[in-house]
Write a protein that holds these residues in place. Structure first.
Motif, PDB file in Angstrom:
ATOM      1  N   VAL A  67     -10.168 -24.806  58.848  1.00  0.00           N
ATOM      2  CA  VAL A  67      -8.812 -25.004  59.384  1.00  0.00           C
ATOM      3  C   VAL A  67      -7.808 -25.321  58.976  1.00  0.00           C
ATOM      4  CG1 VAL A  67      -8.027 -25.828  61.167  1.00  0.00           C
ATOM      5  CG2 VAL A  67     -10.149 -25.146  61.814  1.00  0.00           C
ATOM      6  N   TRP A  68      -7.718 -25.913  57.900  1.00  0.00           N
ATOM      7  CA  TRP A  68      -6.801 -26.977  57.105  1.00  0.00           C
ATOM      8  C   TRP A  68      -7.256 -26.418  56.177  1.00  0.00           C
ATOM      9  CZ3 TRP A  68      -6.518 -29.168  52.738  1.00  0.00           C
ATOM     10  CH2 TRP A  68      -7.833 -30.022  52.086  1.00  0.00           C
ATOM     11  N   TYR A  69      -7.899 -26.137  55.615  1.00  0.00           N
ATOM     12  CA  TYR A  69      -7.972 -25.616  54.127  1.00  0.00           C
ATOM     13  C   TYR A  69      -6.807 -24.156  53.791  1.00  0.00           C
ATOM     14  CZ  TYR A  69      -9.066 -24.006  48.989  1.00  0.00           C
ATOM     15  OH  TYR A  69      -9.108 -24.127  47.723  1.00  0.00           O
ATOM     16  N   PRO A  70      -6.725 -23.624  54.843  1.00  0.00           N
ATOM     17  CA  PRO A  70      -5.823 -22.459  54.175  1.00  0.00           C
ATOM     18  C   PRO A  70      -4.809 -22.045  54.474  1.00  0.00           C
ATOM     19  CG  PRO A  70      -7.341 -21.292  55.913  1.00  0.00           C
ATOM     20  CD  PRO A  70      -7.534 -22.860  55.633  1.00  0.00           C
ATOM     21  N   LEU A  71      -4.561 -23.151  55.140  1.00  0.00           N
ATOM     22  CA  LEU A  71      -2.976 -23.495  55.306  1.00  0.00           C
ATOM     23  C   LEU A  71      -2.032 -24.521  53.970  1.00  0.00           C
ATOM     24  CD1 LEU A  71      -2.789 -24.729  59.296  1.00  0.00           C
ATOM     25  CD2 LEU A  71      -2.264 -22.179  58.614  1.00  0.00           C
ATOM     26  N   PHE A  72      -3.310 -25.529  53.682  1.00  0.00           N
ATOM     27  CA  PHE A  72      -2.543 -26.490  52.695  1.00  0.00           C
ATOM     28  C   PHE A  72      -3.803 -25.959  50.908  1.00  0.00           C
ATOM     29  CE2 PHE A  72      -2.108 -28.324  57.050  1.00  0.00           C
ATOM     30  CZ  PHE A  72      -0.760 -28.913  56.385  1.00  0.00           C
ATOM     31  N   ARG A  73      -3.216 -24.835  50.688  1.00  0.00           N
ATOM     32  CA  ARG A  73      -4.271 -23.894  49.537  1.00  0.00           C
ATOM     33  C   ARG A  73      -3.501 -25.038  48.513  1.00  0.00           C
ATOM     34  NH1 ARG A  73      -8.697 -20.237  49.070  1.00  0.00           N
ATOM     35  NH2 ARG A  73      -8.253 -19.391  51.019  1.00  0.00           N
ATOM     36  N   THR A  74      -2.186 -24.860  48.587  1.00  0.00           N
ATOM     37  CA  THR A  74      -1.135 -24.404  47.122  1.00  0.00           C
ATOM     38  C   THR A  74      -0.902 -25.671  47.189  1.00  0.00           C
ATOM     39  OG1 THR A  74       0.801 -24.550  48.199  1.00  0.00           O
ATOM     40  CG2 THR A  74      -0.510 -22.410  47.512  1.00  0.00           C
ATOM     41  N   VAL A  75      -1.747 -26.530  47.452  1.00  0.00           N
ATOM     42  CA  VAL A  75      -1.355 -28.618  47.469  1.00  0.00           C
ATOM     43  C   VAL A  75      -2.266 -29.018  47.430  1.00  0.00           C
ATOM     44  CG1 VAL A  75       1.002 -28.334  48.594  1.00  0.00           C
ATOM     45  CG2 VAL A  75      -0.894 -28.967  49.916  1.00  0.00           C
ATOM     46  N   THR A  76      -3.643 -28.929  47.637  1.00  0.00           N
ATOM     47  CA  THR A  76      -5.224 -29.044  47.374  1.00  0.00           C
ATOM     48  C   THR A  76      -5.883 -28.701  45.512  1.00  0.00           C
ATOM     49  OG1 THR A  76      -6.169 -30.177  49.016  1.00  0.00           O
ATOM     50  CG2 THR A  76      -6.032 -28.092  48.954  1.00  0.00           C
ATOM     51  N   ILE A  77      -7.151 -29.635  46.421  1.00  0.00           N
ATOM     52  CA  ILE A  77      -7.536 -29.139  45.151  1.00  0.00           C
ATOM     53  C   ILE A  77      -9.053 -28.177  45.343  1.00  0.00           C
ATOM     54  CG2 ILE A  77      -9.824 -30.120  43.552  1.00  0.00           C
ATOM     55  CD1 ILE A  77      -9.239 -32.855  44.705  1.00  0.00           C
ATOM     56  N   ARG A  78      -8.961 -27.518  44.620  1.00  0.00           N
ATOM     57  CA  ARG A  78      -8.985 -25.770  44.209  1.00  0.00           C
ATOM     58  C   ARG A  78     -11.318 -26.092  44.843  1.00  0.00           C
ATOM     59  NH1 ARG A  78     -11.911 -21.126  41.035  1.00  0.00           N
ATOM     60  NH2 ARG A  78     -11.221 -22.760  39.216  1.00  0.00           N
ATOM     61  N   SER A  79     -11.138 -25.288  45.819  1.00  0.00           N
ATOM     62  CA  SER A  79     -12.085 -24.915  47.053  1.00  0.00           C
ATOM     63  C   SER A  79     -12.945 -23.766  46.977  1.00  0.00           C
ATOM     64  CB  SER A  79     -12.284 -26.277  47.637  1.00  0.00           C
ATOM     65  OG  SER A  79     -11.852 -27.080  47.923  1.00  0.00           O
ATOM     66  N   VAL A  80     -14.519 -24.199  47.730  1.00  0.00           N
ATOM     67  CA  VAL A  80     -15.340 -22.782  48.207  1.00  0.00           C
ATOM     68  C   VAL A  80     -15.975 -23.215  49.353  1.00  0.00           C
ATOM     69  CG1 VAL A  80     -16.921 -21.286  47.797  1.00  0.00           C
ATOM     70  CG2 VAL A  80     -15.599 -22.120  45.608  1.00  0.00           C
ATOM     71  N   ILE A  81     -15.608 -22.712  50.046  1.00  0.00           N
ATOM     72  CA  ILE A  81     -16.324 -22.910  51.731  1.00  0.00           C
ATOM     73  C   ILE A  81     -17.573 -21.815  51.739  1.00  0.00           C
ATOM     74  CG2 ILE A  81     -15.915 -22.923  54.165  1.00  0.00           C
ATOM     75  CD1 ILE A  81     -13.363 -23.173  53.610  1.00  0.00           C
TER      76      ILE A  81
END
Length: 335
Positions: free
Chosen positions: A13-27
């Motif tokens: 829910v939150w990763y797409p909103l804050f992708r640019t300021v967090t660690i790269r991830s795969v769901i």
């Protein structure tokens, strides 16, 4: 704390909103049969492990003793295989550099790090992830009781479980901080690894607090789906702040150096701030371990098993396994 607040803290829910300021991830969606495997209470047999066979020298006692049962009905436990899911996980791990930090919708298996061969949450294969997940109470809670501390009587939101793989980064525990937000105002910041004393935190507390406050106002405030929430950040060696995770504002989340009574009521919250700081508008309370006298053991130690148990479960010490088999055979002979 409401169920909706917990649902909003799901990683997807939150990763797409804050992708640019967090660690790269795969769901990755978690298949139902994998979920059932993770919840299976049977013997811990890790799917996907490719341990080399152990060969004892001919004529040795070990070669004779290891055949301790002649029961034709004895079966070898074999873990289920998930070839399609395994292929997706391997592809994701490769795309993230070959090593990942795993978690589910909310939690990581921090309570199970001790069982891994490297005593770390660093995973290079699905078997590493399964070993941690099947040994973690935090993961079991995610799968069975995600809304356990919620106070509302509304129906449980529909959930699709997911495996989250985050690019492995060597994070220094003394650079992680937990931030508490109430009514979209940052009211408190706590040292994440509160069991240890760090000189640099005590000496740079004002600078750390200011940089986190600036990060919050620029990237987080009014952008998250709730007005009450908790978020974790990491401050790197250059002073840059990175978002690590979101958590619900409630007892399911560890309040660290605060109490939930302080955070919800506001009582005594600014008792450890100077008068000038306390009167500054929107200034958060910053708490850290300020003396080596207050150093405490890690809260995760209570989840650990004796080392002998770990060696047996992972097969790390072959001699202990052989001794254990001898003991079991002797007990059967006595019976």
């Amino acid at each position: 704390m409401k169920k909706e607040q917990v649902a909003h803290c799901r990683f997807s829910v939150w990763y797409p909103l804050f992708r640019t300021v967090t660690i790269r991830s795969v769901i990755l969606p978690l298949p139902d049969n994998v979920k059932e495997y993770l919840l299976d209470d049977g013997t811990l047999v890790v799917s996907g492990r490719e341990d080399p066979p152990i060969h004892a020298q001919e004529g040795s006692d070990d070669a004779e003793e290891i055949q301790w049962s002649d029961d034709e009905n004895t079966t070898t436990l074999k873990a289920p295989e998930f070839p399609e899911f395994t292929a997706k996980v391997e592809e994701a791990i490769s795309s993230l550099g070959g090593s990942v930090f795993p978690k589910l919708n909310w939690s990581a298996p921090r309570d199970a790090y001790w069982i891994a061969m490297n005593s770390s949450l660093k995973c290079k294969a699905l078997s590493d992830i399964f070993l941690l997940f099947k040994s973690s109470d935090f993961i079991t809670r995610d799968l069975t009781q995600p809304f356990i501390h919620c106070t509302d009587d509304s129906p449980d939101p529909s959930l699709d479980y997911e495996l989250v793989l985050r690019k492995w980064c060597e994070l220094i525990p003394g650079a992680e901080f937990r931030c508490f937000v109430k009514e979209n105002k940052l009211i408190g910041i706590s040292q994440r690894d509160y069991t240890q004393y760090y000189d640099h935190i005590a000496m740079q507390c004002e600078e750390i607090c200011r940089s986190i406050q600036e990060f919050f106002k620029k990237h987080i405030q009014y952008k998250f789906l709730d007005e009450d929430f908790v978020f974790d950040v990491y401050r790197d060696s250059r002073g840059k702040i990175w978002l690590i995770d979101f958590n619900p504002f409630g007892e399911v989340t560890d309040s660290l150096l605060f109490t939930w009574d302080e955070l919800t009521s506001g009582r005594n919250l600014k008792g450890d701030q100077s008068e000038e700081e306390a009167t500054e508008q929107d200034y958060p309370v910053f708490r850290c371990t300020n003396s080596q006298v207050t150093v405490q053991p890690s809260p995760y130690l209570s989840y650990r098993l004796p080392k002998d148990f770990v060696d047996l479960s992972t097969g790390e010490d072959v001699h202990k396994l052989i001794d254990f088999l001898k003991l079991k055979r002797n007990q059967q002979d006595d019976d």
